[in-house]
Design an enzyme around this catalytic site. Structure first.
Site, PDB file in Angstrom:
ATOM      1  N   HIS A   1     -12.530  -6.106  -5.632  1.00 31.88           N
ATOM      2  CA  HIS A   1     -11.227  -5.811  -6.220  1.00 31.88           C
ATOM      3  C   HIS A   1     -11.422  -4.814  -7.352  1.00 31.88           C
ATOM      4  O   HIS A   1     -12.244  -5.029  -8.250  1.00 31.88           O
ATOM      5  CB  HIS A   1     -10.593  -7.092  -6.758  1.00 31.88           C
ATOM      6  CG  HIS A   1      -9.307  -6.845  -7.501  1.00 31.88           C
ATOM      7  ND1 HIS A   1      -8.171  -6.381  -6.888  1.00 31.88           N
ATOM      8  CD2 HIS A   1      -9.003  -6.980  -8.817  1.00 31.88           C
ATOM      9  CE1 HIS A   1      -7.217  -6.256  -7.772  1.00 31.88           C
ATOM     10  NE2 HIS A   1      -7.678  -6.609  -8.972  1.00 31.88           N
TER      11      HIS A   1
ATOM     12  N   LYS B   1      -5.601  -0.889 -14.323  1.00 37.57           N
ATOM     13  CA  LYS B   1      -6.567  -0.061 -13.580  1.00 37.57           C
ATOM     14  C   LYS B   1      -5.853   1.050 -12.798  1.00 37.57           C
ATOM     15  O   LYS B   1      -6.242   2.216 -12.856  1.00 37.57           O
ATOM     16  CB  LYS B   1      -7.392  -0.939 -12.629  1.00 37.57           C
ATOM     17  CG  LYS B   1      -8.188  -2.028 -13.316  1.00 37.57           C
ATOM     18  CD  LYS B   1      -9.013  -2.822 -12.321  1.00 37.57           C
ATOM     19  CE  LYS B   1      -8.171  -3.610 -11.345  1.00 37.57           C
ATOM     20  NZ  LYS B   1      -7.361  -4.679 -11.996  1.00 37.57           N
TER      21      LYS B   1
ATOM     22  N   ASP C   1      -7.109  -1.067  -5.423  1.00 42.91           N
ATOM     23  CA  ASP C   1      -7.011  -2.499  -5.144  1.00 42.91           C
ATOM     24  C   ASP C   1      -8.229  -3.043  -4.399  1.00 42.91           C
ATOM     25  O   ASP C   1      -8.929  -3.926  -4.884  1.00 42.91           O
ATOM     26  CB  ASP C   1      -5.735  -2.827  -4.370  1.00 42.91           C
ATOM     27  CG  ASP C   1      -5.495  -4.319  -4.287  1.00 42.91           C
ATOM     28  OD1 ASP C   1      -5.762  -5.019  -5.289  1.00 42.91           O
ATOM     29  OD2 ASP C   1      -5.049  -4.802  -3.229  1.00 42.91           O
TER      30      ASP C   1
END
Length: 306
Positions: A138, A159, A177
């Site tokens: 992730h 992020k 992701d």
């Protein structure tokens, strides 16, 4: 590690199938192709088996000098090493006995207009990547000034938003992701996407973006070698590191060590700019330059002058 079939490489590199159309389901087990040399002459226990065998101009010219029976004998010596297929390069004519023997042994024979060196380089690179051990993590992967960077942190830390800012500064998205990491060697880790998230970037309060459609092809890159692992963390006032030069820490993915830094978040802090600075500073370190060392030399020089 996924499997690669003869049919896959046949389509990928537009190879002509001379024989063995019903054997294209066979699976490659080794990542490096071989050109037979000593293998033509005899059986050697120390030579690796199950490699794709490539017949270039030297090998084909040699086989053309032989009688049908002698040629079949030499080809038989190659077949002992259980090649998944045999590829003839430079669109050369197949030698006597090759098709017949390989049909009997159920080994596909393929042909390409590419030279031996061209095909070997392309095929090796493709198969090594395809068969490399891989994991999914992730995070976000982005290429900053030619350097592959992993952005990690808790869900919602920012992020993807940081990646979006970096794209606006001319850098390239690799994956958002879910990042697929492939181990190409004990020192080399490749970052790429999975097929579901290719070109997509998810921003809270905005939604899903296709960065290529929005910002053009220059906003996206299919893969990058990972050079830095950056963790975005919550602001902790007493946890800031103010040393002249940070001690290098590492994280490991599939036993590959990647330099690791933490970047604390706070409203108004230019996180994208800090990531650019971290990438450029790491590059300079790889070239042998240290800003801290130069600073200390200046201080020592000033003391000596006084």
């Amino acid at each position: 590690m996924r499997t690669v079939t003869i049919e896959e490489i046949t389509k990928k590199f537009s190879l002509e199938v001379l024989s063995g159309h019903d054997q294209l389901h066979r699976v490659l087990k080794k990542t490096k192709v071989r050109r037979p040399g000593l293998e033509f002459m005899d059986k050697f226990d120390f030579i690796a088996t199950e490699h794709v065998q490539i017949l270039g101009k030297n090998e084909i010219n040699y086989l053309h000098t032989l009688s049908t029976e002698e040629s079949k004998l030499r080809i038989g010596n190659i077949v002992q090493y259980a090649p998944p297929c045999i590829i003839i390069t430079s669109r050369q004519e197949e030698p006597l006995g090759l098709i017949q023997y390989c049909t009997e042994e159920k080994i596909p024979v393929l042909r390409t207009p590419d030279s031996t060196s061209e095909l070997s380089a392309k095929l090796d690179a493709y198969v090594i990547k395809a068969m490399a051990p891989e994991i999914a993590i992730h995070g976000v992967c982005i290429n900053v000034a030619g350097m592959g960077i992993l952005l990690r942190g808790k869900s919602g830390v920012g992020k993807s938003e940081t990646a979006h800012t970096l794209i606006g500064r001319g850098h390239r998205l690799i994956a958002d992701d879910i990042v697929v990491l492939k181990k190409l060697s004990p020192q080399t880790l490749l970052g790429t996407f999975d097929e579901k998230n290719k070109e997509f970037l998810a921003l809270r309060s905005v939604g899903l973006l296709n960065v290529v459609r929005l910002y053009g092809r220059a906003a996206f890159q299919e893969e990058t070698r990972i050079a830095l692992d950056l963790e975005l963390t919550e602001w902790k006032k007493d946890d800031l590191n103010n040393e002249l030069e940070m001690e290098t820490k590492f994280v490991e993915y599939m036993d590959v060590k990647i330099p690791h830094l933490k970047i604390q978040l706070q409203p108004g802090r230019d996180i994208a700019g800090l990531i650019e600075a971290a990438a450029n500073n790491w590059y300079l370190k790889q070239q042998g330059y240290s800003a801290a060392e130069e600073f200390m030399k200046r201080i020592e020089s000033e003391f000596e002058g006084n």
